[in-house]
Scaffold this active site. Structure first.
Site, PDB file in Angstrom:
ATOM      1  N   ASP A   1       0.814  -0.961  -0.167  1.00 56.42           N
ATOM      2  CA  ASP A   1      -0.039   0.083   0.008  1.00 56.42           C
ATOM      3  C   ASP A   1       0.833   1.350   0.044  1.00 56.42           C
ATOM      4  O   ASP A   1       1.418   1.585   1.135  1.00 56.42           O
ATOM      5  CB  ASP A   1      -0.998  -0.295   1.187  1.00 56.42           C
ATOM      6  CG  ASP A   1      -2.028  -1.072   1.122  1.00 56.42           C
ATOM      7  OD1 ASP A   1      -2.849  -0.945   0.127  1.00 56.42           O
ATOM      8  OD2 ASP A   1      -2.144  -1.736   1.881  1.00 56.42           O
TER       9      ASP A   1
ATOM     10  N   ARG B   1       5.270   2.813   3.483  1.00 53.92           N
ATOM     11  CA  ARG B   1       5.861   1.552   3.864  1.00 53.92           C
ATOM     12  C   ARG B   1       7.174   1.555   4.247  1.00 53.92           C
ATOM     13  O   ARG B   1       7.489   0.928   5.182  1.00 53.92           O
ATOM     14  CB  ARG B   1       5.200   0.629   3.007  1.00 53.92           C
ATOM     15  CG  ARG B   1       3.944   0.011   2.935  1.00 53.92           C
ATOM     16  CD  ARG B   1       3.494  -0.507   4.350  1.00 53.92           C
ATOM     17  NE  ARG B   1       2.000  -0.814   4.299  1.00 53.92           N
ATOM     18  CZ  ARG B   1       1.187   0.086   4.935  1.00 53.92           C
ATOM     19  NH1 ARG B   1       1.430   1.211   5.612  1.00 53.92           N
ATOM     20  NH2 ARG B   1      -0.077  -0.317   4.904  1.00 53.92           N
TER      21      ARG B   1
ATOM     22  N   ARG C   1      -8.154  10.189   1.693  1.00 59.50           N
ATOM     23  CA  ARG C   1      -7.388   9.082   0.737  1.00 59.50           C
ATOM     24  C   ARG C   1      -8.202   9.364  -0.692  1.00 59.50           C
ATOM     25  O   ARG C   1      -7.404   8.864  -1.768  1.00 59.50           O
ATOM     26  CB  ARG C   1      -7.605   7.750   1.168  1.00 59.50           C
ATOM     27  CG  ARG C   1      -6.933   7.280   2.366  1.00 59.50           C
ATOM     28  CD  ARG C   1      -7.505   5.945   2.962  1.00 59.50           C
ATOM     29  NE  ARG C   1      -7.193   5.196   2.037  1.00 59.50           N
ATOM     30  CZ  ARG C   1      -7.559   3.824   2.250  1.00 59.50           C
ATOM     31  NH1 ARG C   1      -8.583   3.547   3.126  1.00 59.50           N
ATOM     32  NH2 ARG C   1      -7.007   2.651   1.658  1.00 59.50           N
TER      33      ARG C   1
ATOM     34  N   LYS D   1      -8.752   1.033  -6.524  1.00 58.75           N
ATOM     35  CA  LYS D   1      -9.485   0.342  -5.505  1.00 58.75           C
ATOM     36  C   LYS D   1     -10.314   1.519  -5.020  1.00 58.75           C
ATOM     37  O   LYS D   1     -10.131   2.694  -5.139  1.00 58.75           O
ATOM     38  CB  LYS D   1      -8.348  -0.070  -4.395  1.00 58.75           C
ATOM     39  CG  LYS D   1      -7.775   0.896  -3.712  1.00 58.75           C
ATOM     40  CD  LYS D   1      -6.595   0.271  -2.764  1.00 58.75           C
ATOM     41  CE  LYS D   1      -5.709   1.148  -2.207  1.00 58.75           C
ATOM     42  NZ  LYS D   1      -4.701   0.542  -1.269  1.00 58.75           N
ATOM     43  N   HIS D   2     -11.367   1.059  -4.514  1.00 61.67           N
ATOM     44  CA  HIS D   2     -11.967  -0.568  -3.969  1.00 61.67           C
ATOM     45  C   HIS D   2     -13.279  -0.790  -4.616  1.00 61.67           C
ATOM     46  O   HIS D   2     -14.281   0.068  -4.347  1.00 61.67           O
ATOM     47  CB  HIS D   2     -12.176  -0.716  -2.457  1.00 61.67           C
ATOM     48  CG  HIS D   2     -10.843  -0.001  -1.651  1.00 61.67           C
ATOM     49  ND1 HIS D   2     -10.552   1.451  -1.117  1.00 61.67           N
ATOM     50  CD2 HIS D   2      -9.893  -0.619  -0.979  1.00 61.67           C
ATOM     51  CE1 HIS D   2      -9.674   1.596  -0.669  1.00 61.67           C
ATOM     52  NE2 HIS D   2      -9.283   0.196  -0.220  1.00 61.67           N
TER      53      HIS D   2
ATOM     54  N   HIS E   1     -12.749  -2.381   7.424  1.00 54.59           N
ATOM     55  CA  HIS E   1     -11.838  -2.883   8.185  1.00 54.59           C
ATOM     56  C   HIS E   1     -12.664  -3.450   9.470  1.00 54.59           C
ATOM     57  O   HIS E   1     -12.035  -4.502  10.159  1.00 54.59           O
ATOM     58  CB  HIS E   1     -10.632  -1.962   8.612  1.00 54.59           C
ATOM     59  CG  HIS E   1      -9.784  -1.658   7.571  1.00 54.59           C
ATOM     60  ND1 HIS E   1     -10.004  -0.616   6.859  1.00 54.59           N
ATOM     61  CD2 HIS E   1      -8.546  -2.296   7.210  1.00 54.59           C
ATOM     62  CE1 HIS E   1      -9.016  -0.514   5.902  1.00 54.59           C
ATOM     63  NE2 HIS E   1      -8.238  -1.582   6.170  1.00 54.59           N
TER      64      HIS E   1
ATOM     65  N   ASP F   1      -9.407  -7.329  -1.693  1.00 59.18           N
ATOM     66  CA  ASP F   1      -8.972  -6.419  -0.467  1.00 59.18           C
ATOM     67  C   ASP F   1      -8.369  -7.818   0.587  1.00 59.18           C
ATOM     68  O   ASP F   1      -8.712  -8.833   0.527  1.00 59.18           O
ATOM     69  CB  ASP F   1      -9.809  -5.748   0.221  1.00 59.18           C
ATOM     70  CG  ASP F   1      -9.288  -4.583   1.005  1.00 59.18           C
ATOM     71  OD1 ASP F   1      -8.304  -4.464   1.231  1.00 59.18           O
ATOM     72  OD2 ASP F   1      -9.991  -3.447   1.001  1.00 59.18           O
TER      73      ASP F   1
END
Length: 533
Positions: free
Chosen positions: A122, A130, A202, A232-233, A245, A319
């Site tokens: 990601d 990351r 986002r 996505k998504h 989530h 996902d």
């Protein structure tokens, strides 16, 4: 004094760039392209022909590997290597770690695998998402890491899609330097519901066409930089106030609204050549005949809509299958949800909760005839073509010395700073307090509100203020766990200062299930506003 010592409610980036007289550094010339190759069909077909069913199913599983340091003889690394040896998994999604740790670990796994591994991550706001910049405590020393760009909404605020393309190219270059090939970006969800706890910043924005234009630009840049990209998504996560989530969102919009709104950026991404589309754990009854079932497990969405009606020919990935939304789908074991995802049209099952059980269930489904061999072969062929397009069949390792030359390069950081400067948006300034003129301000209070673990929040901001306004700058960092006495100290500092800057360092955190502005932050802002009058 400025009037009645007005309170300036600004973001950190606004203060740093908005109050400086310097001209933003122009971005450097575009980096030399390293586009994806045409896949070597001879290698794809010969490799597929020599794979067992177990190996083919393994290619369709993408598991998680931590990016941080660990001893290679430790239990965690042994478990990962066992999955490479026995399940012959196709790749891994990479967690947070330092650039060198990530590169060395991925090289080790590549050397162990019979077939080249595909590593994804990601990287929505750059490799810095990351390739982390750790803070060493108790000293508060921040280490270097990957380049971090503003969230998509910040890039969208610039009005210049070319900056999204440049961000994509730089992200790709730094990702490939450490051995990451598949960028799970861009987010093409539309910021429709203002209470959305997981998409919000986002997203590039609330206009479908604009989101599609910026997403397409990112895809072009990242593809030119040599990585796979992901829209996505699917079919769109923006029109909900629920975080997948935690639990399963349900999009109740009618079909014509979904066609005219949610699907517009996905069509733009496909037209731009996006490599993959990620299915979200989102129920859209208008697309499933009224059934409340996540898109990940609904053949009407992954198969009929995405593949047939929209004509997408790239990789379809789920996902993460460990997310809370799937707990709302009763009656499915970890093995069954992997089988259902493949029946839905997924080529890659991301992070199944029990990889061994998922592998076993998929093999059994093929042998029983529930899933046809040709269905598996079509997915594995797409995966192998992606690896060949990346050139992994020729060279799968990365040179370690390139990591320190490419990741976090000064020219990349310059671009990120320029985008941040251009993203600044003044929402409201009714009293005309801005800019905060250093010739009229003798003292300044900077109050940073951050997440409890963000111990460095506000330090660079305050250093910049002190460079501009001199040493009479009081700084306090607080969070929702900070004592009442510390909040009182912040209010007292506001009362003494000519101007107050309340800077929030908060971001959407996966799994919280609510908006990430704590009540303590809102209450403190109100107290500071009163104190500064």
């Amino acid at each position: 004094m400025i009037g009645m010592r007005p309170l300036a409610l600004l973001t950190a980036a606004t203060v740093v760039f908005g109050s400086c007289a310097r001209t933003p550094v122009p971005p450097p010339q575009p980096l030399p392209p390293a586009p994806l190759d045409l896949p070597d069909e001879t290698w794809v077909h010969s490799t597929l022909a020599n794979m067992s069913l177990e190996e083919r199913v393994g290619q369709m599983l993408m598991l998680r590997v931590d990016g941080g340091f660990e001893n290679y003889r430790g239990s965690a690394m042994r478990q990962v290597e066992q999955l490479v040896d026995e399940a012959r998994v196709g790749g891994f999604v990479v967690g947070i770690g330092s650039p060198l740790d990530v590169a060395m670990k991925l090289n080790r796994l590549q050397a162990r695998a019979r077939l080249p591994l595909l590593f994804g991550a990601d990287l929505e706001w750059g490799s810095g998402m990351r390739l982390w910049r750790p803070t060493y405590l108790p000293y508060g020393i921040e280490a270097a890491g990957g380049t971090a760009f503003p969230f998509n909404m910040g890039i969208g605020a610039t009005g210049d899609a070319g900056l999204a393309e440049l961000a994509g190219r730089i992200t790709a270059r730094e990702a490939r330097a450490v051995g990451i090939h598949w960028v799970f970006a861009p987010v093409v969800d539309i910021n429709t519901d203002p209470a959305n706890p997981i998409v919000n910043v986002r997203s590039y924005g609330s206009d479908p066409v604009m989101v599609g234009n910026f997403a397409a630009a990112f895809i072009r840049g990242a593809t030119a930089g040599g990585v796979l990209t992901t829209a996505k998504h699917f079919p769109g996560h923006g029109d909900t106030h629920v975080d997948s989530h935690v639990e399963m969102p349900v999009i109740d919009a009618p079909l014509d609204t979904i066609e005219a709104r949610e699907l517009v950026p996905f069509r733009a991404a496909i037209a731009a050549g996006v490599s993959s589309v990620m299915l979200g754990h989102i129920a859209v009854p208008a697309l499933t005949g009224g059934a409340v079932v996540p898109a990940t497990l609904a053949p009407q969405i992954g198969g009929d809509l995405l593949r047939r009606r929209m004509g997408f020919r790239g990789l379809v990935i789920t996902d993460a299958m460990t997310m809370g939304a799937l707990r709302d789908t009763p009656g499915y074991s970890p093995g069954e949800i992997a089988v259902r995802a493949v029946e839905d049209g997924a080529d890659v099952v991301l992070s199944p909760p029990d990889p061994v059980l998922a592998h076993r269930a998929l093999v059994s489904a093929v042998r029983s005839g529930r899933i046809h061999y040709t269905r598996v072969d079509s997915s594995v062929a797409r995966i192998l073509r992606a690896k060949a397009a990346l050139g992994l069949h020729r060279e799968r390792m990365v040179p370690i010395d390139s990591v320190t030359r490419i990741v976090g390069a000064p020219e990349h950081e310059s671009v990120a700073a320029d985008i941040a400067a251009r993203s600044l948006t003044l929402v409201r300034d009714a009293n005309r307090n801005l800019p905060l003129d250093p010739r009229r301000i003798r003292s300044l209070a900077v109050i940073a509100f951050s997440a409890p673990n963000d111990v460095r929040a506000g330090f660079p901001l305050t250093d910049e203020f002190r460079r501009i306004y001199g040493r009479d700058v009081t700084f306090l960092r607080v969070d929702q766990n900070t004592s009442r006495a510390m909040h009182d100290s912040a209010v007292a500092a506001a009362q003494r200062a000519d101007a107050v800057v309340f800077a929030t360092f908060l971001m959407p955190i996966s799994g919280q299930g609510h908006l990430t502005v704590p009540a303590e932050a809102t209450a403190l802002a109100a107290r500071l506003k009163t104190a500064s009058r």
